[in-house]
Design a protein around this motif. Structure first.
Motif, PDB file in Angstrom:
ATOM      1  N   LEU A  60       5.630   7.787  -2.813  1.00  0.00           N
ATOM      2  CA  LEU A  60       6.147   8.946  -2.079  1.00  0.00           C
ATOM      3  C   LEU A  60       7.668   8.922  -2.086  1.00  0.00           C
ATOM      4  O   LEU A  60       8.271   7.857  -1.991  1.00  0.00           O
ATOM      5  CB  LEU A  60       5.665   8.905  -0.628  1.00  0.00           C
ATOM      6  N   PRO A  61       8.301  10.086  -2.132  1.00  0.00           N
ATOM      7  CA  PRO A  61       9.761  10.098  -2.086  1.00  0.00           C
ATOM      8  C   PRO A  61      10.291   9.603  -0.735  1.00  0.00           C
ATOM      9  O   PRO A  61       9.827  10.036   0.315  1.00  0.00           O
ATOM     10  CB  PRO A  61      10.126  11.565  -2.329  1.00  0.00           C
ATOM     11  N   GLN A  62      11.218   8.672  -0.801  1.00  0.00           N
ATOM     12  CA  GLN A  62      11.922   8.123   0.357  1.00  0.00           C
ATOM     13  C   GLN A  62      10.992   7.434   1.360  1.00  0.00           C
ATOM     14  O   GLN A  62      11.351   7.269   2.530  1.00  0.00           O
ATOM     15  CB  GLN A  62      12.736   9.211   1.063  1.00  0.00           C
ATOM     16  N   ALA A  63       9.823   7.014   0.953  1.00  0.00           N
ATOM     17  CA  ALA A  63       8.852   6.450   1.892  1.00  0.00           C
ATOM     18  C   ALA A  63       9.289   5.094   2.421  1.00  0.00           C
ATOM     19  O   ALA A  63       9.804   4.258   1.686  1.00  0.00           O
ATOM     20  CB  ALA A  63       7.492   6.323   1.216  1.00  0.00           C
ATOM     21  N   MET A  64       9.069   4.917   3.700  1.00  0.00           N
ATOM     22  CA  MET A  64       9.330   3.625   4.339  1.00  0.00           C
ATOM     23  C   MET A  64       8.409   3.463   5.541  1.00  0.00           C
ATOM     24  O   MET A  64       7.950   4.442   6.119  1.00  0.00           O
ATOM     25  CB  MET A  64      10.790   3.517   4.771  1.00  0.00           C
ATOM     26  N   ILE A  65       8.142   2.219   5.873  1.00  0.00           N
ATOM     27  CA  ILE A  65       7.423   1.914   7.107  1.00  0.00           C
ATOM     28  C   ILE A  65       8.495   1.650   8.155  1.00  0.00           C
ATOM     29  O   ILE A  65       9.493   0.985   7.886  1.00  0.00           O
ATOM     30  CB  ILE A  65       6.481   0.714   6.939  1.00  0.00           C
ATOM     31  N   CYS A  66       8.276   2.176   9.346  1.00  0.00           N
ATOM     32  CA  CYS A  66       9.378   2.144  10.307  1.00  0.00           C
ATOM     33  C   CYS A  66       8.913   1.803  11.718  1.00  0.00           C
ATOM     34  O   CYS A  66       7.739   1.562  11.972  1.00  0.00           O
ATOM     35  CB  CYS A  66      10.102   3.483  10.283  1.00  0.00           C
ATOM     36  N   ALA A  67       9.887   1.778  12.592  1.00  0.00           N
ATOM     37  CA  ALA A  67       9.711   1.664  14.037  1.00  0.00           C
ATOM     38  C   ALA A  67       9.062   0.346  14.459  1.00  0.00           C
ATOM     39  O   ALA A  67       9.573  -0.728  14.139  1.00  0.00           O
ATOM     40  CB  ALA A  67       8.952   2.875  14.566  1.00  0.00           C
ATOM     41  N   GLY A  68       7.947   0.418  15.178  1.00  0.00           N
ATOM     42  CA  GLY A  68       7.314  -0.760  15.752  1.00  0.00           C
ATOM     43  C   GLY A  68       6.846  -1.784  14.744  1.00  0.00           C
ATOM     44  O   GLY A  68       6.697  -2.965  15.079  1.00  0.00           O
TER      45      GLY A  68
ATOM     46  N   ALA B 252       0.837  -1.213   0.000  1.00  0.00           N
ATOM     47  CA  ALA B 252       0.000   0.000   0.000  1.00  0.00           C
ATOM     48  C   ALA B 252       0.862   1.250   0.000  1.00  0.00           C
ATOM     49  O   ALA B 252       0.586   2.207  -0.741  1.00  0.00           O
ATOM     50  CB  ALA B 252      -0.950  -0.016   1.198  1.00  0.00           C
ATOM     51  N   VAL B 253       1.902   1.273   0.807  1.00  0.00           N
ATOM     52  CA  VAL B 253       2.789   2.437   0.861  1.00  0.00           C
ATOM     53  C   VAL B 253       3.556   2.565  -0.447  1.00  0.00           C
ATOM     54  O   VAL B 253       3.719   3.672  -0.978  1.00  0.00           O
ATOM     55  CB  VAL B 253       3.740   2.348   2.075  1.00  0.00           C
ATOM     56  N   GLN B 254       3.986   1.465  -1.004  1.00  0.00           N
ATOM     57  CA  GLN B 254       4.719   1.495  -2.276  1.00  0.00           C
ATOM     58  C   GLN B 254       3.862   2.103  -3.376  1.00  0.00           C
ATOM     59  O   GLN B 254       4.344   2.868  -4.204  1.00  0.00           O
ATOM     60  CB  GLN B 254       5.168   0.077  -2.647  1.00  0.00           C
ATOM     61  N   GLU B 255       2.580   1.809  -3.375  1.00  0.00           N
ATOM     62  CA  GLU B 255       1.671   2.317  -4.399  1.00  0.00           C
ATOM     63  C   GLU B 255       1.503   3.834  -4.337  1.00  0.00           C
ATOM     64  O   GLU B 255       1.150   4.467  -5.330  1.00  0.00           O
ATOM     65  CB  GLU B 255       0.317   1.626  -4.293  1.00  0.00           C
ATOM     66  N   LEU B 256       1.784   4.439  -3.191  1.00  0.00           N
ATOM     67  CA  LEU B 256       1.689   5.896  -3.072  1.00  0.00           C
ATOM     68  C   LEU B 256       2.810   6.606  -3.822  1.00  0.00           C
ATOM     69  O   LEU B 256       2.681   7.779  -4.159  1.00  0.00           O
ATOM     70  CB  LEU B 256       1.713   6.324  -1.602  1.00  0.00           C
TER      71      LEU B 256
ATOM     72  N   ILE C 100      11.723  -0.044   6.474  1.00  0.00           N
ATOM     73  CA  ILE C 100      11.683  -0.977   5.360  1.00  0.00           C
ATOM     74  C   ILE C 100      10.722  -0.435   4.314  1.00  0.00           C
ATOM     75  O   ILE C 100       9.714   0.194   4.643  1.00  0.00           O
ATOM     76  CB  ILE C 100      11.267  -2.399   5.818  1.00  0.00           C
ATOM     77  N   SER C 101      11.060  -0.660   3.075  1.00  0.00           N
ATOM     78  CA  SER C 101      10.175  -0.252   1.982  1.00  0.00           C
ATOM     79  C   SER C 101      10.263  -1.283   0.874  1.00  0.00           C
ATOM     80  O   SER C 101      11.133  -2.147   0.866  1.00  0.00           O
ATOM     81  CB  SER C 101      10.566   1.133   1.456  1.00  0.00           C
ATOM     82  N   MET C 102       9.333  -1.146  -0.039  1.00  0.00           N
ATOM     83  CA  MET C 102       9.297  -2.004  -1.212  1.00  0.00           C
ATOM     84  C   MET C 102       9.431  -1.085  -2.419  1.00  0.00           C
ATOM     85  O   MET C 102       8.674  -0.128  -2.557  1.00  0.00           O
ATOM     86  CB  MET C 102       7.964  -2.761  -1.231  1.00  0.00           C
TER      87      MET C 102
END
Length: 187
Positions: free
Chosen positions: A27-35, A21-25, A124-126
């Motif tokens: 966004l520049p430099q987007a990643m899911i992080c932390a917890g 879902a985040v990859q489909e956005l 982490i990102s895709m």
């Protein structure tokens, strides 16, 4: 450790859905992080049979050209349309230094590497080829070692990390976590 962590993520359909879902956005430099990563590692290290539910899914991204916080809310809304059971928290790191009262973040990676405790400095990102990209610096080693230590590189006071540990009740939920002495006020 990346291979072991990736195996945990790949075995979790919700986490894969979140990454996509985040990859489909785009966004520049987007990643899911932390917890998103840290909790999964701590759960595995504690041999929990089920994953600890995520309070939220933190998305860090970076654009000095789009600083309006309302844009992050729009992104959260878009993600919520795709995955309605996820509590999203999307933040453009180009402005988050103001909230944290620290030196300006230079990128999303720089912001993640400066989170309060090292075991949280995980991203982490895709990419568009569905390959995983990491932002983990020292975070993976500390997360797998169940080591809680203040990130001296964060620019934040030690008390911020101490407060987070207490408020989030990590030591009760993951009893094998080890706090370094300075977090316990023993140094």
């Amino acid at each position: 450790m990346k291979k072991q962590t990736l195996a945990l993520i790949q075995a979790d359909p919700l986490r894969i859905d979140c990454l996509q879902a985040v990859q489909e956005l785009r966004l520049p430099q987007a990643m899911i992080c932390a917890g998103f990563i840290r909790n999964l590692i701590w759960d595995a290290a504690h041999q929990f049979s089920t994953s600890t539910p995520l309070n939220d899914v933190d998305v860090a991204w970076y654009s000095s050209e789009q600083l309006d916080p309302k844009f992050d809310l729009e992104l959260e809304f878009q993600l919520k349309q795709q995955l309605p059971n996820v509590q999203w928290q999307v933040r453009n790191q180009a402005r988050m230094h103001h909230r944290n009262a620290v030196v300006t973040y230079l990128s999303a990676k720089d912001a993640v590497e400066r989170f309060p405790e090292t075991a949280t400095c995980l991203g982490i990102s895709m990419n568009h080829n569905n390959d995983v990209e990491w932002c983990v610096t020292a975070g993976l080693a500390d997360a797998w070692a169940l080591r809680l230590r203040h990130n001296a590189h964060s620019g934040l006071a030690l008390s911020v990390t101490q407060q987070r540990i207490n408020e989030k009740n990590w030591l009760a939920h993951w009893p094998r976590l080890k706090c370094l002495p300075e977090l316990l006020g023993l140094s």
